[in-house]
Design a protein around this motif. Structure first.
Motif, PDB file in Angstrom:
ATOM      1  N   GLY A 156       0.816  -1.208   0.000  1.00  0.00           N
ATOM      2  CA  GLY A 156       0.000   0.000   0.000  1.00  0.00           C
ATOM      3  C   GLY A 156       0.849   1.256   0.000  1.00  0.00           C
ATOM      4  N   SER A 161      -2.802   0.779   4.453  1.00  0.00           N
ATOM      5  CA  SER A 161      -3.372   0.215   3.231  1.00  0.00           C
ATOM      6  C   SER A 161      -2.531  -0.999   2.882  1.00  0.00           C
ATOM      7  CB  SER A 161      -3.365   1.232   2.082  1.00  0.00           C
ATOM      8  OG  SER A 161      -2.045   1.584   1.733  1.00  0.00           O
ATOM      9  N   GLN A 276      -6.271   1.290  -2.583  1.00  0.00           N
ATOM     10  CA  GLN A 276      -4.818   1.358  -2.698  1.00  0.00           C
ATOM     11  C   GLN A 276      -4.318   2.796  -2.809  1.00  0.00           C
ATOM     12  OE1 GLN A 276      -2.303  -1.205  -2.795  1.00  0.00           O
ATOM     13  NE2 GLN A 276      -3.998  -2.230  -1.774  1.00  0.00           N
TER      14      GLN A 276
END
Length: 316
Positions: A156, A161, A276
């Protein structure tokens, strides 16, 4: 110029809900309070952000402001995550999107587990086709999604993330009436269904069903295309044809139909993930950890980190 978070929250809620009344219900506020917050934001910016129609739409300026408003609230959530980690608690509302079969076959088990394991987190479910779900996750309408066969994950870009959690490997099956000549077989070769009228739902699964026919050397030529899953199942019940569905659909299949293993074999990966391109909702990391540690109505195997990756950085 003085902007504040309640103004941005109200603006986003109206855009996402499509109107002031629905946004008020989402935020737990009165409609007049939501209207006042949006109007005060527009006064600060000296220009309208919304076209007050049904549904509400953004102006040109509103469309430009929208992604920045989402990023501002994401930053606030990141700060809230730090505080929640320090205090050992997590609250919030996560908007989860997925396709109809996953929403009906897999998500109820997830919701039941989360309600018991994380009662302070509220999950709101949004159902759409594969393209809609991906778009909602990208533009911030949804905070999380159960994606079907997402591309290989990369680390991420933002804290919290990451690649997501693979919930299940979902194999495809033949759906037949119980009185079909092949209904008692342990496995059905798709070539043996060549003479049956074939029904298909024109969504994300069609490409996989086409691949099945190609692998078997068959021409893909469906008799009917049916968008609604319930209608598709009803047509098989009525003897109008056969179809192919995934294993996650099993709980939706009535007793006069059978769902049988299929040859050639093919499957899809069901992955719980966040965006993302921006930080995950703070509560999503907690939900992902919870799902990873639990056998969530697994279709063929327990939850595991997708693509061999670990949970996002900082996971407990």
């Amino acid at each position: 110029m003085t902007l504040n978070l309640p103004q941005l929250r109200a603006f986003l809620a109206v855009v996402d809900a499509g109107g002031f009344s629905a946004a008020a219900a989402e935020l737990g506020m009165s409609q007049s309070a939501v209207s006042h917050a949006v109007a005060s934001l527009e006064r600060e910016l000296t220009a309208p952000l919304l076209i007050r129609a049904s549904p509400v739409r953004t102006t040109v300026l509103g469309a430009k402001v929208l992604p920045h408003a989402r990023m501002a609230l994401s930053a606030v959530r990141s700060v809230e995550q730090l505080a929640a980690d320090a205090g050992g608690t997590m609250t919030g509302t996560v908007r989860l999107a997925s396709t109809p079969t996953v929403c009906q076959g897999l998500v109820p088990g997830l919701l039941r587990h989360w309600r018991e394991d994380q009662p302070r987190i509220t999950v709101r479910v949004f159902e759409g086709d594969s393209a809609e779900v991906a778009a909602w996750l990208e533009d911030g309408t949804a905070d999380a999604a159960v994606l079907i066969d997402p591309p290989p994950a990369t680390a991420g870009k933002y804290p919290w993330s990451g690649p997501g959690i693979e919930l299940a490997t979902d194999e495809y099956r033949a759906l037949l009436p119980r009185d079909h000549p092949l209904a008692d077989e342990p496995r059905v070769d798709i070539r043996d269904l060549e003479d049956d009228p074939f029904l298909i739902s024109p969504n994300g699964c069609e490409a996989r069903v086409r691949t099945l026919h190609s692998l078997a050397g068959l021409r893909f030529s469906p008799t009917h295309r049916v968008r609604d899953l319930a209608t598709l199942i009803s047509m098989v019940q009525a003897g109008l044809g056969v179809t192919v569905l995934s294993e996650v659909s099993r709980s939706l299949i009535p007793s006069d139909l059978v769902l049988l293993p299929l040859q050639p074999q093919t499957s899809r990966r069901l992955v719980l993930t966040g965006p993302q391109a921006r930080p995950w909702h703070p509560a999503l990391r907690t939900l992902a950890e919870s799902a990873a540690g639990h056998l969530v109505r697994s279709v063929s195997r327990p939850a595991a980190p997708a693509e061999g990756h670990s949970l996002p950085s900082g996971s407990r």
